[in-house]
Write a protein that holds these residues in place. Structure first.
Motif, PDB file in Angstrom:
ATOM      1  N   VAL A   6      -0.340   6.880  -9.679  1.00  0.00           N
ATOM      2  CA  VAL A   6       1.117   6.696  -9.875  1.00  0.00           C
ATOM      3  C   VAL A   6       1.576   6.493 -11.061  1.00  0.00           C
ATOM      4  O   VAL A   6       0.715   6.183 -11.953  1.00  0.00           O
ATOM      5  N   GLN A   7       2.821   6.477 -11.144  1.00  0.00           N
ATOM      6  CA  GLN A   7       3.299   6.181 -12.681  1.00  0.00           C
ATOM      7  C   GLN A   7       3.805   4.851 -12.347  1.00  0.00           C
ATOM      8  O   GLN A   7       4.201   4.375 -11.503  1.00  0.00           O
ATOM      9  N   PRO A  28       5.692  -0.321  -5.803  1.00  0.00           N
ATOM     10  CA  PRO A  28       7.100  -0.156  -6.323  1.00  0.00           C
ATOM     11  C   PRO A  28       7.798  -1.231  -5.721  1.00  0.00           C
ATOM     12  O   PRO A  28       8.911  -0.603  -5.123  1.00  0.00           O
ATOM     13  N   GLY A  29       7.539  -2.346  -5.583  1.00  0.00           N
ATOM     14  CA  GLY A  29       8.367  -3.149  -5.130  1.00  0.00           C
ATOM     15  C   GLY A  29       9.446  -3.875  -6.333  1.00  0.00           C
ATOM     16  O   GLY A  29       9.470  -2.928  -7.140  1.00  0.00           O
ATOM     17  N   MET A  30      10.132  -4.860  -6.038  1.00  0.00           N
ATOM     18  CA  MET A  30      11.172  -5.397  -7.020  1.00  0.00           C
ATOM     19  C   MET A  30      10.761  -6.350  -7.971  1.00  0.00           C
ATOM     20  O   MET A  30      11.594  -6.901  -8.480  1.00  0.00           O
ATOM     21  N   SER A  31       9.452  -6.628  -8.078  1.00  0.00           N
ATOM     22  CA  SER A  31       9.073  -7.739  -8.878  1.00  0.00           C
ATOM     23  C   SER A  31       9.798  -9.192  -8.743  1.00  0.00           C
ATOM     24  O   SER A  31       9.943  -9.759  -9.830  1.00  0.00           O
ATOM     25  N   LYS A  34       6.239   2.459  -0.147  1.00  0.00           N
ATOM     26  CA  LYS A  34       5.341   1.542  -1.151  1.00  0.00           C
ATOM     27  C   LYS A  34       4.435   2.410  -1.902  1.00  0.00           C
ATOM     28  O   LYS A  34       3.503   1.833  -2.493  1.00  0.00           O
ATOM     29  N   ALA A  35       4.395   3.729  -1.755  1.00  0.00           N
ATOM     30  CA  ALA A  35       3.621   4.536  -2.568  1.00  0.00           C
ATOM     31  C   ALA A  35       4.443   5.209  -3.702  1.00  0.00           C
ATOM     32  O   ALA A  35       4.923   6.271  -3.568  1.00  0.00           O
ATOM     33  N   ASN A  42       6.694  11.365  -3.960  1.00  0.00           N
ATOM     34  CA  ASN A  42       6.972  11.014  -2.350  1.00  0.00           C
ATOM     35  C   ASN A  42       7.699   9.562  -2.119  1.00  0.00           C
ATOM     36  O   ASN A  42       7.814   9.136  -1.103  1.00  0.00           O
ATOM     37  N   VAL A  43       8.140   8.957  -3.352  1.00  0.00           N
ATOM     38  CA  VAL A  43       8.423   7.423  -3.299  1.00  0.00           C
ATOM     39  C   VAL A  43       9.596   7.435  -2.669  1.00  0.00           C
ATOM     40  O   VAL A  43       9.886   6.440  -2.029  1.00  0.00           O
ATOM     41  N   VAL A  44      10.492   8.296  -2.507  1.00  0.00           N
ATOM     42  CA  VAL A  44      11.884   8.349  -1.708  1.00  0.00           C
ATOM     43  C   VAL A  44      11.684   8.509  -0.474  1.00  0.00           C
ATOM     44  O   VAL A  44      10.995   9.751  -0.027  1.00  0.00           O
TER      45      VAL A  44
END
Length: 543
Positions: free
Chosen positions: A23-24, A65-68, A418-419, A423-425
């Protein structure tokens, strides 16, 4: 209509095919915005505990890719005290008795509970914790059904409603045929094994030569193989059966009148005092959607129950206005005004529909909220469509021509999973570089549901309260910032999506969809990040 995304066979297959990959991420140094791209490899599968709260995790630390949110609390909010913020939940109702929401429920200090008197003289008797504009109603038509129930007036709206209704009705009939077939196969396997619950190993043990049993074994084996060993056909099939049958029995049934029990005239906005004060409605179980939304924002943090809310510095004000079917414009307009008048600074709207005969009532309510400095956070919808296109409009919106906004207090949220990667959207999430502002976690979100329970749900309905929770955090710690400022902080401070993303549902699981520029996804091409948002809020508050 509430934005829960029901599982379908295609969704089961896609879910089974989901994997982890490189992931980036974004590099961050202490108290600096997360901005610089860097390749990061997924460290390990999520633990059960982390899965329950993945939207709080951090892209750098956890490669999710959570919201920290956790990072924000640990590094930015330690030792700080925010003020309580009232958050209006316009939805299907909230189980205000859930143990993980105790202390988080708004109470009308001007009203004496249970005395049958309108103490605050606002027209709503005993509205101690909010108001239920639906009264005892639960099921409703879709708006397209209501449009075509009226006579053909030759309008473009009628013709479009009829076309969409015909398509949706045919799809519902197809869904009924599929789920009836699956339920029959499931029943055959249960009878053959003499078990209520069974596994893939049980299926492999079947040696019957009966053709019906062989076919049923093949069907169920394929589903278990695609979805995984934890698949529970009893609950998943029942959930889908209820969804399909509710469509046919209520949502698309032209003979059904769900409004009669309410007793008002839904075509008269001045007929505005109806309903009751039972904010979870006549059947608490039917308040599942609203209870889940409330939990995402406010379930008690770190109490070893369920998941964690974004913030506990809130009071949840419940306005029940969303039935099992499409909401009435009148109810939504009055619900927004009620929440505003009772002090809400953030309103979450996890609902939407394709037709809005009285959209001006809702537009006027949005403008009223703007004048009162209230931020409305709204779910983009779950059709996997570009809502910039007129045919895909998702109401309510904040642009009468679907382009130019008439107010700057509405934040429209798409959903991510969550990945992190192309394909994150989430495939179900609507998108649009004009009408979707930013994305937030919306797949497999764990939160409160009625009667002391918890559940994973997915949809832009879940992404919206994740964003609304961050908005409430900002309004709690930086109360001088205006609603429009908070909106743009959430947009501008977000973490960039990958440069290329896949948008919309994949119509053919056998073919890999082509990614497009993330600039096509939304106005910002970003995901909400609480850490960044609070840093930006701090900076703006000092100007």
């Amino acid at each position: 209509m509430s934005h829960i995304k029901p599982f379908t066979l295609s969704a089961w297959v896609l879910l089974a095919l989901a994997g982890t990959a490189s992931v980036q991420a974004q590099v961050s140094t202490s108290k600096e915005l997360i901005i610089a791209p860097l390749a990061v490899v997924k460290k390990a599968p999520l633990s059960e505990n982390d899965l329950k709260r993945w939207s709080h995790l951090d892209l750098i630390k956890d490669s999710i890719p959570g919201m920290s949110v956790d990072k924000a609390y640990a590094e930015l909010l330690q030792g700080k005290t925010g003020q309580k913020v009232i958050v209006g939940i316009v939805d299907s109702g909230v189980d205000i008795e859930h143990p993980d929401l105790q202390g988080m429920i708004w109470t009308n200090a001007k009203e004496v509970a249970g005395n049958g008197i309108d103490d605050d003289k606002n027209g709503f008797i005993d509205d101690v914790h909010g108001w239920n504009f639906l009264g005892n109603a639960v099921h409703e038509n879709l708006e397209m059904t209501r449009v075509i129930k009226k006579k053909d007036d030759g309008s473009a709206q009628y013709k479009e409603a009829l076309a969409q209704y015909t398509k949706k009705y045919e799809e519902a009939l197809g869904g009924k045929e599929r789920i009836d077939y699956l339920l029959k196969a499931h029943k055959t396997i249960k009878t053959t094994l003499n078990k209520e619950k069974y596994s893939i190993e049980d299926l492999k043990s079947i040696t019957s030569t009966d053709e019906n049993v062989i076919n049923s074994k093949e069907i169920m084996s394929q589903i278990f193989t695609n979805v995984g060993p934890t698949f529970d056909p009893e609950s998943e099939f029942e959930e889908y059966r209820e969804y399909v049958y509710d469509q046919l029995n209520y949502n698309l049934n032209k003979e059904y009148d769900g409004r009669k029990i309410v007793g008002d005239n839904p075509e008269d906005i001045k007929d505005n005092h109806y309903g009751n004060n039972i904010v979870f409605g006549p059947d608490k179980e039917k308040a599942l959607h609203g209870t889940h939304v409330a939990g995402i924002i406010a379930q008690i943090r770190h109490n070893d129950l369920g998941g964690d809310g974004i913030t506990n510095n809130v009071e949840i004000l419940t306005v029940r206005a969303v039935p099992d079917g499409d909401e009435y414009d009148k109810d939504i307009a009055l619900a927004i005004r009620y929440a505003v008048d009772n002090g809400a600074k953030v309103i979450n709207g996890s609902f939407g529909k394709s037709f809005s005969p009285h959209k001006q009532w809702v537009y006027d309510a949005i403008k009223y909220a703007a004048k009162k400095d209230v931020l409305i956070v709204h779910a983009a919808g779950n059709d996997g469509s570009n809502i910039d296109e007129t045919k895909n409009i998702n109401f309510p919106n904040d642009a009468e021509d679907n382009v130019k906004e008439f107010a700057d207090n509405v934040l429209t949220i798409g959903a991510i999973n969550k990945a992190y990667g192309e394909n994150v959207v989430a495939g179900f999430s609507n998108f649009g570089k004009i009408n979707v502002d930013v994305f937030a976690p919306g797949e497999e979100i764990y939160a409160t549901v009625p009667n002391n329970k918890y559940k994973y749900l997915q949809g832009t309905s879940m992404a919206s309260p994740n964003a609304a929770g961050v908005a409430a955090l900002i309004r709690s710690y930086y109360p001088k910032l205006k609603a429009s400022q908070v909106k743009h902080i959430l947009m501008d401070s977000g973490v960039l999506l990958p440069a290329q993303v896949v948008l919309g549902e994949n119509p053919n699981p056998n073919e890999k969809p082509a990614p497009v520029s993330s600039s096509e996804s939304s106005k910002t091409g970003k995901m909400v990040n609480a850490y960044n948002a609070l840093l930006m809020a701090e900076k703006m508050s000092k100007k």
